[in-house]
Write an enzyme that holds these catalytic residues in place. Structure first.
Site, PDB file in Angstrom:
ATOM      1  N   THR A 126       6.020  74.865  27.272  1.00  0.00           N
ATOM      2  CA  THR A 126       5.559  74.235  26.030  1.00  0.00           C
ATOM      3  C   THR A 126       5.808  72.736  26.064  1.00  0.00           C
ATOM      4  O   THR A 126       4.930  71.931  25.743  1.00  0.00           O
ATOM      5  CB  THR A 126       6.259  74.852  24.808  1.00  0.00           C
ATOM      6  OG1 THR A 126       5.867  76.220  24.696  1.00  0.00           O
ATOM      7  CG2 THR A 126       5.905  74.131  23.526  1.00  0.00           C
ATOM      8  N   SER A 170       6.895  77.829  33.572  1.00  0.00           N
ATOM      9  CA  SER A 170       8.066  78.238  32.810  1.00  0.00           C
ATOM     10  C   SER A 170       8.873  79.243  33.608  1.00  0.00           C
ATOM     11  O   SER A 170       8.311  80.182  34.163  1.00  0.00           O
ATOM     12  CB  SER A 170       7.602  78.879  31.511  1.00  0.00           C
ATOM     13  OG  SER A 170       8.681  79.142  30.662  1.00  0.00           O
ATOM     14  N   ALA A 171      10.195  79.097  33.620  1.00  0.00           N
ATOM     15  CA  ALA A 171      11.023  79.987  34.430  1.00  0.00           C
ATOM     16  C   ALA A 171      11.083  81.399  33.881  1.00  0.00           C
ATOM     17  O   ALA A 171      11.126  82.364  34.652  1.00  0.00           O
ATOM     18  CB  ALA A 171      12.445  79.422  34.530  1.00  0.00           C
ATOM     19  N   HIS A 172      11.070  81.535  32.570  1.00  0.00           N
ATOM     20  CA  HIS A 172      11.348  82.874  32.028  1.00  0.00           C
ATOM     21  C   HIS A 172      10.165  83.828  32.134  1.00  0.00           C
ATOM     22  O   HIS A 172      10.270  84.989  31.769  1.00  0.00           O
ATOM     23  CB  HIS A 172      11.873  82.789  30.590  1.00  0.00           C
ATOM     24  CG  HIS A 172      10.821  82.546  29.554  1.00  0.00           C
ATOM     25  ND1 HIS A 172      10.272  83.560  28.800  1.00  0.00           N
ATOM     26  CD2 HIS A 172      10.241  81.410  29.110  1.00  0.00           C
ATOM     27  CE1 HIS A 172       9.387  83.061  27.952  1.00  0.00           C
ATOM     28  NE2 HIS A 172       9.359  81.755  28.108  1.00  0.00           N
ATOM     29  N   THR A 231      20.029  65.259  29.573  1.00  0.00           N
ATOM     30  CA  THR A 231      20.885  65.725  30.664  1.00  0.00           C
ATOM     31  C   THR A 231      20.227  66.891  31.389  1.00  0.00           C
ATOM     32  O   THR A 231      19.732  67.833  30.758  1.00  0.00           O
ATOM     33  CB  THR A 231      22.246  66.179  30.103  1.00  0.00           C
ATOM     34  OG1 THR A 231      22.852  65.067  29.460  1.00  0.00           O
ATOM     35  CG2 THR A 231      23.137  66.699  31.207  1.00  0.00           C
ATOM     36  N   CYS A 279       3.340  85.156  19.867  1.00  0.00           N
ATOM     37  CA  CYS A 279       3.447  84.040  18.934  1.00  0.00           C
ATOM     38  C   CYS A 279       2.764  84.333  17.617  1.00  0.00           C
ATOM     39  O   CYS A 279       3.018  83.678  16.631  1.00  0.00           O
ATOM     40  CB  CYS A 279       2.850  82.781  19.533  1.00  0.00           C
ATOM     41  SG  CYS A 279       3.939  82.014  20.721  1.00  0.00           S
ATOM     42  N   ASN A 339      -2.719  84.132  28.350  1.00  0.00           N
ATOM     43  CA  ASN A 339      -1.492  84.889  28.115  1.00  0.00           C
ATOM     44  C   ASN A 339      -1.734  86.197  27.367  1.00  0.00           C
ATOM     45  O   ASN A 339      -0.932  87.107  27.444  1.00  0.00           O
ATOM     46  CB  ASN A 339      -0.474  84.044  27.352  1.00  0.00           C
ATOM     47  CG  ASN A 339      -1.082  83.406  26.122  1.00  0.00           C
ATOM     48  OD1 ASN A 339      -1.879  82.474  26.244  1.00  0.00           O
ATOM     49  ND2 ASN A 339      -0.748  83.893  24.953  1.00  0.00           N
TER      50      ASN A 339
END
Lengths: 388, 124
Positions: A79, A206-208, A245, A330, A158
């Site tokens: 996102t 996206s990693a997830h 960070t 969503c 998606n």
């Protein structure tokens, strides 16, 4: 329906569990005896170790994608990557034009970014899928204008899994100067993406979605691509492209997850495709079940169906021992029929009674057979309740 | 990138009646009233059989959300033994306490009440 029934998870397109191998790699970067320091604190050795681990992960991710390390910007997820690319390209190029093209069935991260651009005075064209959920090169060619500065599309939808043909879309853009941004959250690690194709200016991931942690993703930004306006300031990290960070453990998780997914992509894709077709055959045998999207043009792990003769909320509740999505996750909160399926031509009743099953690494044939059994039982019962 | 699914919370009464609606079904006699909602995917067929000036049997068939199915089942249960004279002014206010219906589903109560009044008009 009983609360003691085992829940079968078929919502991998919403999110995936972290692979234990990924979790192990992440754990090494979290506690006092691990690599926990701030990667920007290069004045001391723990910080420099953390920096080195981040850069090694960046290279691992870049190698998995077949690109150079310097093209990877870490973000909090797809996102944020979509926001950075869409707003960044538009703002940087606004002197050259103010027309943007996207897809009416794109994920909200893309659509809402485009709607924000509209509020800033940009003109956005929302293409309607012409071909079972896919955008064609012909559609894109017709929509391009002299003042088009950005095209933002999904690789895999998606909700339906419909796969856009990136080669066809790149050919359609050709020499037009508009930037091409691809949201590949559902496809990275699952479908080969040729980022050597110079027409793709940026790509969000996206990693997830691929057995990595939530809260981390990346934007691929082609070397030599026109500059983008930075959206998040503060700290100068990521060569000034994205302040904040760096989360060493999450970056390591993203890179390891992607590397594992790419390494096993072909065999896993074949396995999931077979399981998906087994599921489809079982659901279709119930009768009155429509498939949203064509098998050969849909990413292997997603099956979206509409069920006639039943109402969507009752269907989902009757199947609450299967973890899946009714439309997009969503949108589940506001109970509206799927905007993606409505754009594909399904009426409100069918769009409302749609289910997205998405398979994954731990899906088994036995689970598929049990899902089929529960589906037939639930649909049969609801149809018996209907006025004859 | 995606929020977790927010699943509607159903009361134990709604869950129970949705799982096993005792008044669901069709009877091949009596009067019937069919109503289709204009605001949601919902259709209700109500059937009443009379005996001795009272509702002897009430059955329903429905396409709709769990609240509609549960409400129709509860209403049919209440209709049985009701005098015919009470049907035309029938109000299902008891649904508010016994189910209850969420605020955005109060149209379900109206749908059911309209079906009962339609059936009553056929009996007059």
């Amino acid at each position: 329906m009983t609360d003691n029934t085992e829940i079968i998870y078929l919502d991998y397109a919403a999110t995936t569990p972290v692979d234990p191998r990924v979790a192990d790699a992440m754990m090494a970067c979290m506690t006092m005896d691990g690599i926990f320091a701030n990667p920007s604190s290069v004045s001391h050795s723990p910080g420099r170790r953390a920096r080195d681990v981040v850069e090694a992960a960046r290279k691992e991710l870049a190698d998995a994608l077949g690109v150079a390390s310097r093209t990877i910007i870490f973000t909090s997820g797809a996102t944020e990557a979509d926001n950075l690319a869409i707003k960044g390209f538009a703002q940087a190029r606004s002197a050259k034009g103010r027309h943007v093209i996207t897809d009416r069935t794109a994920h909200k991260a893309v659509l809402d970014s485009c709607r924000w651009l509209e509020k800033q005075g940009f003109d956005v064209t929302y293409l309607v899928p012409a071909d079972e959920g896919r955008i064609t090169g012909e559609q894109l060619r017709k929509a391009l204008r002299d003042d088009t500065i950005l095209v933002a599309l999904l690789h895999a939808n998606n909700e339906t899994g419909a796969l856009n043909d990136l080669v066809e879309l790149c050919d359609a853009i050709g020499d037009h100067p508009a930037a091409l941004h691809i949201d590949a959250a559902q496809s990275v690690g699952k479908v080969a993406i040729d980022l050597a194709n110079q027409r793709i200016d940026s790509l969000a991931m996206s990693a997830h979605k691929l057995y990595g942690p939530k809260g981390i993703g990346a934007l691929y930004l082609r070397a030599g691509s026109a500059p983008i306006e930075v959206q998040q300031h503060g700290g100068g990290q990521e060569s000034g492209m994205r302040g904040g960070t760096l989360a060493t453990h999450q970056i390591v998780g993203l890179a390891r997850a992607c590397a594992l997914a790419v390494a096993h992509r072909d065999e896993e894709t074949a396995r999931l495709r077979e399981l998906r077709e087994r599921l489809w055959a079982g659901l279709a045998a119930t009768g009155g079940v429509l498939r949203n999207g064509r098998a050969e043009q849909t990413i292997a792990h997603i099956l979206n169906v509409s069920v006639s003769g039943v109402e969507g909320e009752s269907l989902q509740y009757a199947l609450h021992d299967i973890a899946m999505s009714a439309g997009s996750a969503c949108n589940s909160a506001n109970r509206e029929p799927s905007y993606v399926l409505r754009a594909m031509g399904r009426d409100d009743a069918l769009a409302g009674a749609s289910l997205r099953f998405s398979l994954g690494r731990w899906t088994t044939p036995e689970q598929i057979d049990e899902v089929i059994r529960r589906f037939r039982q639930a649909v049969g019962r609801l149809r018996e309740l209907a006025p004859q | 990138m995606e929020q977790s699914n927010v699943f509607p919370v159903y009361s134990s009464e709604v869950q129970r009646r949705f799982a096993a609606p005792r008044r669901a079904g069709r009877i091949e006699r009596g009067v019937q009233a069919r109503k289709v909602s204009s605001s949601r995917h919902a259709e209700l067929l109500l059937q009443l059989v009379l005996a001795g000036g009272r509702v002897a049997e009430a059955r329903f068939q429905a396409v709709g959300c769990p609240h509609l199915i549960a409400a129709a089942d509860l209403v049919c249960e209440r209709l049985e033994s009701m005098p015919v004279s009470a049907l035309e002014g029938f109000r299902a206010a008891f649904l508010e306490q016994e189910l209850p219906l969420p605020a955005d589903k109060l149209d379900i109560r109206i749908l059911i009440e309209d079906a009962v009044r339609d059936a009553a008009r056929q009996l007059n």
